[in-house]
Design an enzyme around this catalytic site. Structure first.
Site, PDB file in Angstrom:
ATOM      1  N   LYS A  42     -12.229  15.314   3.916  1.00 48.53           N
ATOM      2  CA  LYS A  42     -13.386  14.750   3.216  1.00 48.53           C
ATOM      3  C   LYS A  42     -14.196  13.804   4.097  1.00 48.53           C
ATOM      4  CE  LYS A  42     -13.896  11.050   0.826  1.00 48.53           C
ATOM      5  NZ  LYS A  42     -13.697   9.899  -0.078  1.00 48.53           N
ATOM      6  N   ARG A  96       0.850  -1.200   0.000  1.00 49.26           N
ATOM      7  CA  ARG A  96       0.000   0.000   0.000  1.00 49.26           C
ATOM      8  C   ARG A  96       0.883   1.247   0.000  1.00 49.26           C
ATOM      9  NH1 ARG A  96      -2.810  -3.205   3.725  1.00 49.26           N
ATOM     10  NH2 ARG A  96      -2.028  -2.007   5.501  1.00 49.26           N
ATOM     11  N   LYS A 131     -18.807  17.674  -3.086  1.00 48.85           N
ATOM     12  CA  LYS A 131     -18.340  16.550  -3.911  1.00 48.85           C
ATOM     13  C   LYS A 131     -19.528  15.620  -4.177  1.00 48.85           C
ATOM     14  CE  LYS A 131     -15.065  12.713  -3.957  1.00 48.85           C
ATOM     15  NZ  LYS A 131     -13.684  12.315  -3.719  1.00 48.85           N
ATOM     16  N   GLU A 160     -19.222  15.147   0.749  1.00 52.09           N
ATOM     17  CA  GLU A 160     -19.520  14.149  -0.287  1.00 52.09           C
ATOM     18  C   GLU A 160     -20.785  13.345   0.035  1.00 52.09           C
ATOM     19  OE1 GLU A 160     -16.409  11.231  -0.902  1.00 52.09           O
ATOM     20  OE2 GLU A 160     -17.390  10.408  -2.669  1.00 52.09           O
TER      21      GLU A 160
HETATM   22  P1  13P Z   1     -14.377   7.500  -6.896  1.00 52.86           P
HETATM   23  O1  13P Z   1     -14.000   8.634  -7.794  1.00 52.86           O
HETATM   24  O2  13P Z   1     -13.660   6.231  -7.188  1.00 52.86           O
HETATM   25  O3  13P Z   1     -15.861   7.342  -6.780  1.00 52.86           O
HETATM   26  O4  13P Z   1     -13.896   7.887  -5.445  1.00 52.86           O
HETATM   27  C1  13P Z   1     -14.092   9.159  -5.003  1.00 52.86           C
HETATM   28  C2  13P Z   1     -14.076   9.151  -3.550  1.00 52.86           C
HETATM   29  O5  13P Z   1     -13.376   9.899  -2.933  1.00 52.86           O
HETATM   30  C3  13P Z   1     -14.959   8.193  -2.882  1.00 52.86           C
HETATM   31  O6  13P Z   1     -15.113   8.563  -1.581  1.00 52.86           O
END
Ligand code: 13P
Length: 342
Positions: free
Chosen positions: A136, A46, A219, A177
């Site tokens: 986020k 990772r 987002k 998000e």
């Molecule tokens: P994806 O663009 O793969 O959907 O991931 C964005 C993300 O930050 C998911 O939490």
């Protein structure tokens, strides 16, 4: 009063046609992606994979910020240089995922609630000291018969607003998000209706919790038919639906909208973002950007496959996808870019 630094960071995230690169997969999620590519799921792998990403030459031409995960923000390049220093030295703003994952929601079969508010204030203080300037949190909304329920929307948007208020208190820009998942056979229209309802709930909760819209980034998902829906829609139709939905629900004070990719292919995600910018950029109050994980990373992961000798080619693939999305923000992406790959 919101600080000028927060406003400046939020603006910088969507400035110069750049966008965010999410490399914030939790350990179990990244392990699953490794397993699919036949890569062994060790901490060292990772770390190596994230090293490949953050040391990609020229990434800062197209990427304004990188979203890290708790394990990653503490990791370093093989020579001991912390990732967070490499990122900042490339002119990229470091960010961090701060939710602790979406869990089954009690009393709501098939729905999830995102956790992570307990102890968040102290974690944010630590991340700020480490150098992070945005954070986020992902809420997950599933669309199926009879769901999402109002209980799920209300609980998730309330948590988003409480996390956002704590972020602003700590000097971090919240990247908020609320993801309506692509999984399922729902239509574009159903995704539109649910996305609008969720976004309206988000902004009501943000207002109630006194979050300053000037110091945040949204987002969201694009408005799409479910991945199993028989009627898929054209790029332009997706662009039109997504923008109509956002115009109804997202206040003009928000500096930027940075889409998640949600499982779309890299090429489709770029094409749809491009169409939105071509058709609407001049009339939108917010910058229309990207915050992709899979739609930028996937080709690089497939090329790397855990093999040191593939690092250069994987970095070229990552650079290419970042450049395509920068071009999409300018309304200059086209499929010929996929053939030239330079
Ligand atoms: P994806 O663009 O793969 O959907 O991931 C964005 C993300 O930050 C998911 O939490």
């Amino acid at each position: 009063m919101i600080s000028q630094e927060l406003i400046a960071t939020a603006k910088a995230i969507v400035a110069e046609y750049k966008g965010l690169l999410a490399i914030d997969e939790s350990t179990p999620t990244l392990n699953k992606r490794f397993e699919k590519e036949g890569i062994s799921q060790t901490e060292e792998n990772r770390r190596s994979y994230r090293e490949l990403i953050v040391t990609t030459p020229g990434l800062g031409e197209f990427i304004s910020g990188i979203i890290l995960y708790d394990e990653t923000i503490r990791q370093s390049r093989k020579d001991g240089t912390p990732f967070i220093k490499i990122i900042s030295d490339s002119g990229i703003i470091p960010g961090i995922k701060v939710d602790t994952g979406a869990k089954d929601m009690a009393g709501h079969p098939g729905e999830k609630i995102t956790e992570g508010l307990d102890g968040l204030r102290d974690r944010l203080i630590e991340y700020f000291k480490m150098g992070a300037r945005f954070a986020k949190w992902r809420a997950v909304i599933t669309l199926k018969n009879c769901i999402p329920s109002w209980g799920c929307i209300e609980a998730n948007t309330h948590a988003l607003a409480r996390y956002a208020a704590l972020c602003q208190e700590a000097g971090l820009v919240p990247v908020i998000e609320p993801e309506v998942l692509m999984d399922g056979n729902h239509t574009l229209k159903q995704c539109f209706e649910v996305t609008e309802e969720v976004l309206r709930a988000v902004f009501t909760q943000l207002y109630t919790q006194r979050v300053a819209l000037e110091g945040m980034i949204l987002k969201p998902n694009m408005v799409l038919p479910g991945s199993a829906c028989l009627k898929q829609e054209s790029v332009d139709k997706v662009a039109d639906a997504t923008i109509s939905c956002l115009l109804r629900a997202v206040p003009a004070a928000v500096p930027g909208v940075a889409f998640l990719s949600g499982g779309q292919s890299g090429e489709l995600a770029s094409a749809r973002l491009n169409a939105m910018n071509v058709r609407f950029k001049s009339m939108l109050p917010w910058g229309l950007a990207f915050s992709f994980a899979r739609a930028i990373q996937q080709p690089a992961l497939e090329i790397w496959r855990g093999d040191e000798t593939n690092v250069l080619a994987a970095q070229q693939a990552l650079y290419h996808r970042a450049r395509c999305n920068w071009a999409a923000r300018r309304g200059e992406y086209n499929i010929a870019m996929e053939r030239t790959k330079s």
